[in-house]
Design an enzyme around this catalytic site. Structure first.
Site, PDB file in Angstrom:
ATOM      1  CE  LYS B  79      -3.957   2.030   2.523  1.00 49.82           C
ATOM      2  NZ  LYS B  79      -4.876   1.868   3.670  1.00 49.82           N
ATOM      3  CB  SER B 154      -8.154   3.745   2.854  1.00 53.51           C
ATOM      4  OG  SER B 154      -7.304   3.058   3.770  1.00 53.51           O
ATOM      5  CB  SER B 178      -8.563   0.935   5.655  1.00 52.96           C
ATOM      6  OG  SER B 178      -9.238   2.169   5.640  1.00 52.96           O
TER       7      SER B 178
END
Lengths: 480, 487, 96
Positions: B79, B154, B178
């Site tokens: 990420k 997210s 997330s």
């Protein structure tokens, strides 16, 4: 003027003498190239996290114990949020609701000889900011973050001081203490020891405090006294002129000798304190506190009390000798080499000749050209009457200049005191023979001429004759 | 041979060990899939092909020498919230669109030391603030199961990259769901460990007391492998906990007979899509068949988790994001007239609308006069919620319920209504507030869209969660489903 | 609760965020909605509840030994800065 009373509280920022920052392992050494000692944590880089320096906690604990305060077994770091270029994260990590040190006190000696206790509300750990350099870079300021993250102990007093002199006395005591404890180098020029003063005035007899102004940027004892006095006069002027004091932060300008309101701090601050989620509560147990307690040196007040009681020194002398740990250490080293019974002699010499010479050369006692052992060696020669006090001053000057011990100088310059009765008698006889008129006058009752004869003996012997012996022998001989 | 991208991390690791293929071949395979599919999915912001191939070659040398660990030579995606030394680290924001991190996050370092290869950096909601990956400066990520749908957020890029098998696994972060919510919306296994289990050092902070790094994988077994290499004490993170990391793979197969599963009354009550709820109940039947016992438990304060979260998280974010001021790194506005202008425009122009909303919410709840009513109140309710969970774990081993109220929704459907968007996290936020480990595993499909099952455990109960998830995955095949277009 | 435009302007200033006039109404509306959501908290009885700042119980701050381990890397760190001169970060003139 006399119808107003001044009220002063001080916030002292003492940089703790740790090797590394409070939350990062970058060096705290002063004077490095810009930003060379600002690591990722100090720069507030995305993703980095603070880790607390144990030594900073230990030093704060030491201070707390030394001022008789409560050392909290649980303290909490909070974030104080505001934007400023020298504050890289946009918040300062500080202790807010739960400081590590609470409710201490410090006694100060007032001019009239009385003692006053100043309350210390709290002392908390926080990180220092960087520096904005205002030299012009084409309309820009330069930011150096080397200082960012240096550990500070903020020491907050009660509004207990009633004059600039009291404020200075308190400040000097704290200054002495932090250096005794070896938790701060006390260097005001380099900003290691700084002070903000909260100053207000109120009509004598009024209980409620007046509106206060905070004066910042006070980096010498002299400026602090001047700034406070200026501020007091300014506030009284305003009040007497029918005006009111606005609570504000003011900056002392040493060049103009006045304070002025700080533009950048004009807006009301809303710091939005909240517990720093990156740091957990600081827990210290009694074992830790006890271990720190065992490292406490004899504190200045304890030392001074001992000097007064054991050495029969005056409160003033004891205060001067204990004003710095180095000076007291020097004094005690002299005593150790000299032996008991000469504490007053040693005190006079340390405060007199030695301090004078140090001041003249502008050096600290630790850099003295005459070390404690050598000074004791000199004083021994006074005690054993090898030389007189007057000659000793001469010897001291030579010791300072030549890096030799007292005996070597006494020997090489032939300054050894004449204690041989026969030799002194011989000199006296010659002088009596050479001054028949004065001798006759003396014997007819002009006692004052005794001094003349003493002077003559000293002149002939180059000051080396033992004064007590000269007195005795002269009295006897002159009497006929 | 099974297609490389049909294999789990565990299977690929076995293949590498047996030298059925090399790490370079494996890495090339996934890089070519990235080249082919990433343009339509927008899952990766940065692709580090060269570095990946160099690392793969090194891994092959190690493997050839019989050296290396269980993860050596396996490629994944990180990420883009994790700092990677010398590589662009954007956090999905214009603010950091030019930011090259000068250091590696602890988990990046640990995985790299374990021989894991990074294929690139995954798209995400800006500063991890979002539940749909629509707040990214780099544009929305598409859900490989339906390109009109969001992948969740997210960690939407991390989810899409694995769902479309452009990487066999990825890292993510979870502040309010997330990892779990995108895992649910893309049919993946996502785990958010206990707060403090994985170092936060080098993970760009959103809400420090809630953020935790984890993984998005094809199976619980893969999660056990990858998490085992990421977890552990880190002296650079004061909130990292110094307890040993168990071998998560060792307990995966433990039988579940007698396992006490708590059903959260509050989770099944309202907001849950009927059909969605049925899939969750079906999954519970699978557990019952394995000998688990179902117990209904109530967490009376749990319904307050969303408002609590939307005070605590913005408060922390408002402070965490103050460092982005245009001075030392990040976006700086053109020709600032003075200092205030530099701050306001750099931040105003560098942050997107959702980030600005959260910063302002946080600023407000911490400000003078509102602190007690909002922030302090929320912290107290946070304690009540944590106490509720603690009581529940006195009665049951794990809690099971839905991950998300609905399957993936249309891109653009909720962007204009922050409240509706926030309610996506209604089932996931509780675990963050209480610092508990939680997972989402695939448990079926609704109209062709994946649905997730959430499993929450007590502090440091990751091994049990993975065991519970793995046993389900031995009984079912939902986790092996791959979207048609990416098979 | 409803925020006024003035409230939002003050918050934006505290947070150092430039919000254009055109964007302002939307922020006023959405921030008000968020605060309405948050107001559900009022209903809970939190008397005598200790606020919780960290998710894990009984964890206390670990402390680091006081040893310098960093070296000067300011050139690398300053590559991300927009304006640097002589090792200093430059900002519009600071007026005290």
């Amino acid at each position: 003027m006399s119808s107003f009373e001044t009220v002063i509280g001080l916030e002292i920022h003492a940089q703790l003498a740790t090797k590394t920052k409070i939350f990062s392992s970058a060096s705290t050494a002063f004077g490095a190239a810009p930003n060379s000692q600002a690591n990722l944590v100090d720069l507030g880089y995305p993703g980095v996290l603070p880790v607390l320096n144990l030594e900073a906690v230990r030093m704060a604990t030491k201070f707390g114990l030394a001022i008789g305060a409560t050392v909290s077994q649980r303290s909490v770091f909070a974030r104080k949020n505001y934007f400023y270029p020298d504050l890289p994260k946009g918040y300062q990590i500080s202790q807010y609701e739960k400081p590590i040190v609470e409710k201490g006190r410090m006694d100060i000696l007032l001019e009239d000889g009385s003692v006053k206790t100043v309350g210390i509300t709290r002392a908390h750990l926080e990180e220092d900011a960087g520096k904005s350099l205002h030299e012009d870079f084409q309309g820009f300021s330069g930011i150096d973050l080397n200082r960012a993250g240096t550990p500070l102990l903020e020491i907050v007093s009660e509004p207990d001081m009633r004059s600039a002199k009291e404020a200075i006395a308190y400040l000097k005591k704290i200054h002495t203490l932090v250096r005794y404890l070896e938790i701060c180098d006390g260097n005001m020029q380099e900003g290691s020891f700084r002070c903000d003063a909260n100053v207000s005035v109120r009509p004598v007899g009024q209980e409620k405090f007046g509106t206060r102004c905070e004066i910042k940027n006070l980096n010498s004892f002299r400026f602090i006294e001047k700034a406070i006095n200026y501020e007091v006069a300014r506030q009284i002027d305003i009040i007497e002129g029918g005006g009111t004091i606005r609570q504000e932060t003011r900056l002392y300008d040493p060049d103009r000798g006045e304070t002025r309101a700080l533009r950048s701090k004009e807006e009301a601050n809303d710091y939005r304190y909240f517990p720093d989620p990156d740091l957990l509560p600081v827990a210290i147990d009694t074992a830790f506190i006890d271990a720190v307690r065992r490292t406490l040196p004899e504190l200045p007040d304890e030392k001074a009390a001992r000097y007064i009681e054991k050495f029969s020194l005056s409160a003033y002398d004891a205060g001067v000798l204990t004003a710095s740990r180095e000076m007291a250490d020097y004094y005690e080293a002299v005593l150790a080499a000299l032996g008991a019974g000469q504490e007053k002699l040693a005190a006079n010499w340390v405060m007199g000749e030695l301090s004078g010479a140090l001041n003249k050369d502008g050096i600290e006692v630790t850099a003295s050209r005459v070390d404690a052992g050598r000074l004791a060696g000199l004083l021994k020669r006074i005690v054993d009457e090898t030389i007189s006090g007057k000659i000793a001053k001469e010897v001291f000057e030579s010791m300072w200049a030549e890096d030799k011990d007292a005996d070597a100088i006494i020997e090489s310059k032939g300054l050894k005191q004449i204690t041989d009765t026969g030799a002194i008698e011989k000199v006296i006889d010659e002088i009596m023979a050479a001054n028949p008129k004065q001798l006759a006058d003396y014997r007819s009752g002009k006692d004052k001429l005794f001094g003349f004869f003493v002077g003559q003996v000293m002149k002939v012997t180059g000051g080396k004759a033992n004064p007590a012996q000269v007195n005795d022998l002269l009295k006897r001989k002159l009497a006929g | 041979m099974t297609e490389l991208h049909h294999q789990t991390l565990a299977e690929l690791a076995a293949g590498l060990k047996a030298r059925r293929f090399s790490s370079v071949e494996l890495t090339r395979h996934f890089l070519s899939r990235i080249e082919r599919f990433n343009p339509e999915l927008n899952a990766l912001v940065t692709i580090t092909g060269e570095q990946a191939l160099a690392a793969a070659a090194k891994a092959d040398q190690q493997l050839a020498a019989g050296a290396g660990g269980p993860l050596t030579g396996l490629p994944i995606a990180h990420k883009d919230i994790f700092c990677t030394d010398g590589v662009l680290t954007t956090c999905g924001s214009k603010m950091l669109s030019n930011f090259v991190a000068p250091y590696d996050a602890t988990i990046v370092e640990k995985l790299s030391q374990a021989g894991v290869i990074s294929l690139g950096k995954a798209n995400m909601d800006e500063f991890a603030m979002g539940s749909s990956n629509e707040t990214s400066f780099f544009g929305p990520v598409k859900n490989p199961w339906d390109l009109k749908k969001v992948p969740g957020g997210s960690s939407g890029g991390s989810a899409a990259v694995v769902a479309a098998r452009m990487a066999p696994a990825s890292t993510g972060t979870d502040t309010g769901g997330s990892i779990r919510q995108p895992a649910a919306l893309t049919s993946l296994t996502g785990i958010k460990p206990t707060y403090g289990r994985v170092s936060r050092y080098g993970m760009i902070a959103f809400a420090s007391s809630l953020d935790q790094a984890g993984t998005l994988t094809q199976s619980a077994e893969d999660a056990a492998l990858l998490l085992g290499a990421m977890a552990g004490f880190d002296p650079r993170d004061s909130t990292s906990v110094d307890t040993p990391v168990p071998d998560y793979t060792a307990t995966l197969d433990q039988p579940l007979a007698g396992l006490k599963i708590g059903l959260l009354k509050e989770f099944f009550e309202k907001g849950l899509d009927e059909a969605n709820g049925k899939l969750v109940r079906d999954a519970l039947k699978v557990y019952e068949a394995m000998g688990a016992k179902l117990v209904e438990v109530s967490l009376p304060n749990l319904p307050l988790s969303v408002p609590t979260y939307y005070v605590v998280a913005p408060a922390e974010c408002s402070s965490n994001l103050s460092r982005f001021d245009g001075v030392r790194f990040g976006y700086r506005c053109e020709k600032p007239v003075d200092l205030l202008d530099l701050y306001k425009r750099s931040r105003g122009e560098g942050f997107g609308a959702e980030v600005k909303r959260r910063i302002m919410t946080g600023t407000y709840v911490l400000s003078a006069g509102y602190y007690d009513a909002y922030y302090l109140k929320a912290q107290k309710i946070r304690r009540l919620i944590a106490n509720d969970f603690e009581r529940a774990f006195g009665e049951v081993d794990v809690l099971i319920g839905p991950t998300s109220p609905t399957p993936a929704f249309d891109i653009g459907a909720k962007v204009d209504d922050p409240i509706t968007m926030y309610l996506n996290d209604i089932y996931t936020i509780g675990a963050n507030l209480a610092g508990l480990p939680a997972m989402s595993i695939p448990c079926g499909f609704l109209g062709g869209l994946p649905v997730g099952l959430q499993i929450i455990g007590p502090h440091f109960g990751e091994a049990k969660l993975l065991n519970v998830a793995h046993r389900y995955q031995r009984e079912t095949q939902w986790h092996r489903e791959i979207p048609q277009a990416y098979r | 609760m409803s925020l006024t435009r003035k409230d939002v302007e003050n918050i934006a200033h505290l947070a150092r965020l430039a919000i254009t006039d055109a964007e302002m109404p939307e922020y006023v509306d959405r921030l008000s909605k968020i605060l309405n959501l948050v107001e559900q908290l009022d209903a809970a009885d939190t008397a005598s509840v200790e606020p919780m700042a960290h998710p894990l119980k009984d964890q206390v701050q670990r402390m680091r030994v006081d040893e310098v381990v960093d070296s000067d890397r300011h050139e690398k760190y300053q590559r991300n800065a927009a304006k640097v001169e002589a090792g200093l970060y430059l900002v519009p003139k600071v007026i005290e």
